[in-house]
Design a protein around this motif. Structure first.
Motif, PDB file in Angstrom:
ATOM      1  N   ALA A   1       0.816  -1.212   0.000  1.00 47.84           N
ATOM      2  CA  ALA A   1       0.000   0.000   0.000  1.00 47.84           C
ATOM      3  C   ALA A   1       0.850   1.262   0.000  1.00 47.84           C
ATOM      4  N   ALA A   2       2.075   1.169   0.499  1.00 45.14           N
ATOM      5  CA  ALA A   2       2.925   2.355   0.638  1.00 45.14           C
ATOM      6  C   ALA A   2       3.714   2.688  -0.623  1.00 45.14           C
ATOM      7  N   HIS A   3       4.075   1.681  -1.440  1.00 46.84           N
ATOM      8  CA  HIS A   3       5.000   1.900  -2.553  1.00 46.84           C
ATOM      9  C   HIS A   3       4.591   1.076  -3.776  1.00 46.84           C
ATOM     10  N   PRO A   4       4.875   1.572  -4.987  1.00 46.60           N
ATOM     11  CA  PRO A   4       4.739   0.711  -6.171  1.00 46.60           C
ATOM     12  C   PRO A   4       5.818  -0.365  -6.162  1.00 46.60           C
ATOM     13  N   PHE A   5       5.443  -1.573  -6.550  1.00 51.05           N
ATOM     14  CA  PHE A   5       6.372  -2.693  -6.621  1.00 51.05           C
ATOM     15  C   PHE A   5       6.697  -3.008  -8.078  1.00 51.05           C
ATOM     16  N   VAL A   6       7.939  -3.433  -8.315  1.00 47.43           N
ATOM     17  CA  VAL A   6       8.371  -3.979  -9.590  1.00 47.43           C
ATOM     18  C   VAL A   6       8.832  -5.401  -9.287  1.00 47.43           C
ATOM     19  N   VAL A   7       8.120  -6.388  -9.815  1.00 45.99           N
ATOM     20  CA  VAL A   7       8.356  -7.766  -9.380  1.00 45.99           C
ATOM     21  C   VAL A   7       8.973  -8.604 -10.494  1.00 45.99           C
ATOM     22  N   THR A   8       9.781  -9.570 -10.074  1.00 46.36           N
ATOM     23  CA  THR A   8      10.213 -10.656 -10.934  1.00 46.36           C
ATOM     24  C   THR A   8      10.321 -11.892 -10.066  1.00 46.36           C
ATOM     25  N   TRP A   9      10.243 -13.051 -10.675  1.00 45.40           N
ATOM     26  CA  TRP A   9      10.234 -14.281  -9.885  1.00 45.40           C
ATOM     27  C   TRP A   9      11.598 -14.949  -9.853  1.00 45.40           C
ATOM     28  N   ASP A  10      11.745 -15.908  -8.957  1.00 51.70           N
ATOM     29  CA  ASP A  10      12.863 -16.842  -9.001  1.00 51.70           C
ATOM     30  C   ASP A  10      12.272 -18.239  -9.164  1.00 51.70           C
ATOM     31  N   ASP A  11      12.642 -19.176  -8.335  1.00 52.98           N
ATOM     32  CA  ASP A  11      12.196 -20.547  -8.542  1.00 52.98           C
ATOM     33  C   ASP A  11      10.996 -20.950  -7.691  1.00 52.98           C
ATOM     34  N   HIS A  12      10.952 -20.505  -6.428  1.00 50.72           N
ATOM     35  CA  HIS A  12       9.960 -21.062  -5.505  1.00 50.72           C
ATOM     36  C   HIS A  12       8.530 -20.652  -5.822  1.00 50.72           C
ATOM     37  N   GLU A  13       8.335 -19.617  -6.618  1.00 45.37           N
ATOM     38  CA  GLU A  13       6.981 -19.311  -7.072  1.00 45.37           C
ATOM     39  C   GLU A  13       6.401 -20.459  -7.894  1.00 45.37           C
ATOM     40  N   THR A  14       7.294 -21.343  -8.380  1.00 44.63           N
ATOM     41  CA  THR A  14       6.876 -22.535  -9.119  1.00 44.63           C
ATOM     42  C   THR A  14       7.374 -23.793  -8.413  1.00 44.63           C
ATOM     43  N   GLU A  15       8.694 -24.000  -8.446  1.00 43.70           N
ATOM     44  CA  GLU A  15       9.312 -25.176  -7.818  1.00 43.70           C
ATOM     45  C   GLU A  15      10.790 -24.909  -7.627  1.00 43.70           C
ATOM     46  N   ASN A  16      11.351 -25.392  -6.544  1.00 38.79           N
ATOM     47  CA  ASN A  16      12.752 -25.169  -6.216  1.00 38.79           C
ATOM     48  C   ASN A  16      13.679 -25.563  -7.368  1.00 38.79           C
ATOM     49  N   ASN A  17      14.547 -24.606  -7.742  1.00 45.33           N
ATOM     50  CA  ASN A  17      15.657 -24.852  -8.662  1.00 45.33           C
ATOM     51  C   ASN A  17      15.259 -25.419 -10.020  1.00 45.33           C
TER      52      ASN A  17
END
Length: 549
Positions: free
Chosen positions: A262-278
């Motif tokens: 709520a305080a700031h705009p975010f700029v996001v990118t993912w790594d692995d755990h959003e899907t599966e480790n490594n």
């Protein structure tokens, strides 16, 4: 890589279009949701149409639907992206709403009391998108703070604060940002976000591992809840679309994370755990059929877009989603946000710490894929900014584990893809990039690296800076000096700082210098720890290399 490995890779590449087509029609197979119909709606279309669900009256919503708060992201000079998701009961499948469309009103104002409304409108919360709402508001003034909120029936969301970017040719005196990563819910409280919400920032860059696929038990793991119990369906690994959606409901209901969004705009990118480790491209961590993993990836990518403040070009198509993109803040900084998971070659010698060899050093190996690599290098040729910042996921600098000839390197980081790293650094040099800053997450510690023209020669030219943000919670409380502190600092003379506490990095850019403040908390397994600055470093424009403040 053996001939068998190469043959397997060729077969996978030949059949990739077929596998992606199968994932786009996931609903017909009924593999990732409880019902095939729900999967078909989720994956067979990019934007829901009116035929998919009847419209319901938002005035009949009997519980607060804004339990996950609000967010904004990817600021442009004349536009902001606003996000929310209707979820009266975020811990339940379906979030407590029927499979119907709801109209959501939004307002954008100059002031926090909403007495000077700038824009207002209406958006549809589709059940096919888990009742998430992404509103792109055009025609705004550049480099200006705005306040926003949503309404559904009689319910009003919390207010958020966002801002637009400066126009491309503007002279910008200062840019303030923060970098965060790795927020395992089960490893502790998001205390760092509460402090980050109070910072004076232009944007927050989330560098990956926004959630973890691992099970969360009834007491919230290290949070050790005594006053409530989490539902049993969280106590399993996320695999299905419903699993991922529920997990976002758990994470995004956290009050400290909601405050930061709520305080700031975010700029996001993912790594692995959003899907599966490594995972690496289309290759899963474990030995499952490629088509099965791509179906899981499609579910994870869909839920990621639904729950993040991302614009329409980032909307996924089955198991594919273009997350790399470019943002500019006047003449001061260009940000090239990378995706180091979706297009990479499989890790060499496994995905852990290994002795480098012919397989890892194969020049054909890539961390970001040929298309993204060309996009990055071509974008640098046209850059006309003082700073070129690369927000990405895994450690870019060389990182030997011991100061002896039998050292090992992380095959999951850029050390496992040295030819790909060399092409990036050569491209920066060819484009005349003088002030390269790499922002990194993943490793649950804070690092500060000088980037070297030749990492094997400590006396070689310094060509840039890498700032690594520690985790928000992952790894639990951590320590100022992790157990391998002595080995790592002795083995890597270009490593200028190493700290294992939790927190975030605050980065301030001016025309003369970049400053990194490593902000840490003493504990995350108990809530409410104060924040302190563990160390500060600066790098001068035109003179790469970090110096302590």
């Amino acid at each position: 890589m053996t001939s068998a490995d190469r043959a397997g890779a060729r077969r996978e590449a030949e059949h990739a279009p077929e596998l992606r087509a199968a994932a786009r029609h996931i609903g017909r197979r009924g593999l990732l949701t409880a019902t095939g119909a729900a999967a078909a709606l989720a994956f067979s279309v990019n934007l829901p149409g009116t035929a998919h669900a009847a419209e319901a009256d938002a005035r009949r919503i009997g519980e607060d639907p804004f339990t996950l708060g609000v967010a904004s992201g990817d600021p442009l000079p004349g536009s902001v992206l606003l996000w929310t998701r209707l979820a009266p009961r975020p811990y339940e499948p379906g979030s407590g709403l029927p499979r119907a469309r709801f109209q959501v009103r939004w307002e954008l104002a100059h002031d926090a009391r909403f007495t000077r409304i700038v824009r207002r409108g209406q958006a549809t919360a589709h059940p096919e998108l888990d009742h998430s709402v992404h509103v792109e508001v055009p025609g705004l003034d550049p480099d200006r703070v705005y306040h926003y909120r949503f309404r559904a029936g009689a319910w009003v969301s919390p207010a958020g604060r966002t801002r637009t970017a400066p126009r491309p040719g503007a002279r910008v005196g200062e840019l303030r940002l923060a970098a965060v990563s790795c927020q395992a819910y089960h490893d502790g409280y998001f205390t760092a976000y509460r402090h980050l919400a109070d910072e004076d920032l232009d944007a927050v860059f989330h560098l990956g591992d926004y959630l973890y696929e691992y099970a969360v038990n009834a007491t919230g793991g290290a949070r050790a809840y005594t006053d409530r119990r989490l539902p049993a369906h969280f106590n399993r690994e996320t695999v299905t679309l419903e699993d991922y959606r529920l997990r976002y409901g758990l994470y995004k209901s956290d009050p400290d994370l909601k405050a930061a969004h709520a305080a700031h705009p975010f700029v996001v990118t993912w790594d692995d755990h959003e899907t599966e480790n490594n995972y690496a491209g289309g290759t899963p961590e474990n030995d499952v059929p490629p088509e099965e993993f791509l179906l899981r990836r499609a579910a994870a990518y869909r839920a990621y877009w639904e729950n993040q403040p991302l614009r329409a070009p980032q909307r996924p198509a089955g198991p594919d989603m273009r997350l790399y993109r470019r943002l500019r803040f006047g003449r001061l900084a260009q940000f090239d946000i990378l995706d180091t998971r979706q297009y990479r070659s499989d890790q060499a010698y496994g995905d852990g710490w290994q002795t480098p060899g012919p397989q890892s050093e194969d020049p054909s190996r890539t961390m970001i894929g040929a298309t993204q690599e060309r996009w990055l290098l071509d974008g640098w040729k046209d850059a006309a900014t003082t700073w070129n910042v690369v927000p990405q996921q895994v450690t870019f600098a060389q990182r030997r584990n011991v100061p002896t000839p039998d050292f090992k390197l992380s095959m999951d980081a850029w050390d496992g893809y040295p030819a790909s790293r060399a092409r990036v650094l050569e491209g920066a040099a060819a484009a005349g990039i003088e002030n390269l800053v790499v922002l990194t997450g993943d490793v649950h510690v804070g690092y500060a690296f000088d980037l070297k023209a030749d990492f094997d020669d400590p006396a070689s030219r310094t060509v840039g800076t890498e700032i690594v943000a520690t985790s928000v919670t992952s790894g639990k409380d951590g320590a100022d000096k992790p157990a391998n502190w002595d080995n790592l600092t002795r083995a890597n003379p270009h490593l200028r700082f190493y700290n294992g506490r939790r927190g975030y990095v605050r980065v301030t850019l001016t025309g003369e210098r970049a400053r990194a403040d490593y902000r840490t908390v003493a504990a995350v397994t108990t809530p409410g720890a104060p924040v302190t600055t563990a160390a500060s470093f600066v790098t001068e424009a035109g003179d790469p290399g970090l110096e302590p403040v």
